[in-house]
Scaffold this motif. Sequence first.
Motif, mmCIF file in Angstrom:
data_model
loop_
_atom_site.group_PDB
_atom_site.id
_atom_site.type_symbol
_atom_site.label_atom_id
_atom_site.label_comp_id
_atom_site.label_asym_id
_atom_site.label_seq_id
_atom_site.Cartn_x
_atom_site.Cartn_y
_atom_site.Cartn_z
ATOM 1 N N UNK A 113 12.238 -0.710 80.218
ATOM 2 C CA UNK A 113 11.619 -0.223 81.455
ATOM 3 C C UNK A 113 10.331 -0.984 81.763
ATOM 4 N N UNK A 114 9.521 -1.209 80.747
ATOM 5 C CA UNK A 114 8.262 -1.934 80.952
ATOM 6 C C UNK A 114 8.535 -3.379 81.335
ATOM 7 N N UNK A 119 12.216 2.872 60.758
ATOM 8 C CA UNK A 119 12.307 2.482 62.162
ATOM 9 C C UNK A 119 11.062 2.811 62.989
ATOM 10 N N UNK A 120 10.255 3.761 62.542
ATOM 11 C CA UNK A 120 9.097 4.187 63.326
ATOM 12 C C UNK A 120 8.084 4.858 62.412
ATOM 13 N N UNK A 165 5.702 -0.280 67.545
ATOM 14 C CA UNK A 165 5.050 -1.330 68.323
ATOM 15 C C UNK A 165 4.020 -0.724 69.258
ATOM 16 N N UNK A 166 4.022 -1.149 70.526
ATOM 17 C CA UNK A 166 3.024 -0.640 71.477
ATOM 18 C C UNK A 166 3.403 0.691 72.124
ATOM 19 N N UNK A 167 4.503 1.289 71.680
ATOM 20 C CA UNK A 167 4.991 2.514 72.320
ATOM 21 C C UNK A 167 4.846 3.717 71.401
ATOM 22 N N UNK A 225 13.612 1.612 72.657
ATOM 23 C CA UNK A 225 14.265 0.440 73.239
ATOM 24 C C UNK A 225 14.291 0.555 74.754
ATOM 25 N N UNK A 226 14.632 1.733 75.260
ATOM 26 C CA UNK A 226 14.649 1.946 76.710
ATOM 27 C C UNK A 226 13.242 1.823 77.300
#
Length: 81
Positions: A71-72, A11-12, A30-32, A66-67
Amino acid sequence: MRQLADIPHPEAKITLFSWNGKYLIKLERGPFEQTYKVSEMDVTSEDDVRALLDDEFVEAAVQRFTQMRQDLQAAFSRHDL
Protein backbone atom coordinates in the motif's frame (compact mmCIF):
# COMPACT_ATOMS: atom_id res chain seq x y z
CA MET A 1 2.51 2.08 30.00
CA ARG A 2 4.17 -1.00 31.42
CA GLN A 3 5.97 -3.53 29.28
CA LEU A 4 5.00 -7.04 30.31
CA ALA A 5 6.89 -9.22 27.85
CA ASP A 6 8.84 -9.58 24.65
CA ILE A 7 7.47 -12.61 22.87
CA PRO A 8 10.00 -14.17 20.54
CA HIS A 9 8.93 -14.80 16.96
CA PRO A 10 11.03 -15.12 13.80
CA GLU A 11 8.72 -13.02 11.60
CA ALA A 12 8.00 -9.99 13.81
CA LYS A 13 8.91 -8.36 17.07
CA ILE A 14 6.02 -8.89 19.48
CA THR A 15 5.73 -6.87 22.67
CA LEU A 16 2.97 -7.07 25.27
CA PHE A 17 2.09 -4.00 27.31
CA SER A 18 -0.43 -3.10 30.01
CA TRP A 19 -1.93 0.38 29.92
CA ASN A 20 -5.10 2.09 31.05
CA GLY A 21 -7.15 -1.05 31.65
CA LYS A 22 -6.02 -2.69 28.42
CA TYR A 23 -3.43 -5.11 27.16
CA LEU A 24 -1.65 -3.83 24.09
CA ILE A 25 -0.20 -6.34 21.66
CA LYS A 26 2.37 -4.57 19.48
CA LEU A 27 3.82 -6.29 16.43
CA GLU A 28 6.67 -4.68 14.49
CA ARG A 29 8.34 -5.59 11.24
CA GLY A 30 10.72 -3.17 9.59
CA PRO A 31 9.17 0.31 9.45
CA PHE A 32 5.65 -0.98 10.10
CA GLU A 33 3.77 -1.74 13.28
CA GLN A 34 0.37 -3.02 14.31
CA THR A 35 -1.17 -2.56 17.74
CA TYR A 36 -4.14 -4.48 19.08
CA LYS A 37 -5.90 -3.38 22.26
CA VAL A 38 -7.62 -5.99 24.42
CA SER A 39 -9.69 -4.85 27.37
CA GLU A 40 -8.68 -6.39 30.69
CA MET A 41 -12.40 -7.08 31.10
CA ASP A 42 -12.35 -9.44 28.08
CA VAL A 43 -9.63 -11.76 29.40
CA THR A 44 -8.77 -13.20 32.79
CA SER A 45 -4.99 -12.92 32.65
CA GLU A 46 -1.88 -12.17 30.63
CA ASP A 47 -1.82 -15.86 29.71
CA ASP A 48 -5.14 -15.42 27.89
CA VAL A 49 -3.64 -12.60 25.86
CA ARG A 50 -0.64 -14.79 24.99
CA ALA A 51 -3.06 -17.52 23.88
CA LEU A 52 -4.51 -15.11 21.34
CA LEU A 53 -1.10 -14.99 19.67
CA ASP A 54 -1.51 -18.36 18.02
CA ASP A 55 0.01 -19.26 14.65
CA GLU A 56 -3.08 -18.22 12.72
CA PHE A 57 -3.20 -14.75 14.31
CA VAL A 58 0.50 -14.05 13.84
CA GLU A 59 0.51 -15.34 10.25
CA ALA A 60 -2.39 -13.02 9.39
CA ALA A 61 -0.51 -10.10 10.97
CA VAL A 62 2.64 -10.95 8.98
CA GLN A 63 0.59 -11.02 5.77
CA ARG A 64 -0.89 -7.67 6.75
CA PHE A 65 2.66 -6.25 7.00
CA THR A 66 3.19 -7.30 3.38
CA GLN A 67 -0.03 -5.55 2.37
CA MET A 68 0.99 -2.44 4.33
CA ARG A 69 4.30 -2.31 2.44
CA GLN A 70 2.49 -2.74 -0.89
CA ASP A 71 0.00 0.00 0.00
CA LEU A 72 2.79 2.43 0.87
CA GLN A 73 4.74 1.61 -2.28
CA ALA A 74 1.60 2.13 -4.37
CA ALA A 75 1.02 5.54 -2.76
CA PHE A 76 4.62 6.54 -3.53
CA SER A 77 4.11 5.42 -7.13
CA ARG A 78 0.84 7.33 -7.52
CA HIS A 79 2.58 10.52 -6.48
CA ASP A 80 5.85 9.85 -8.35
CA LEU A 81 7.84 9.86 -5.11
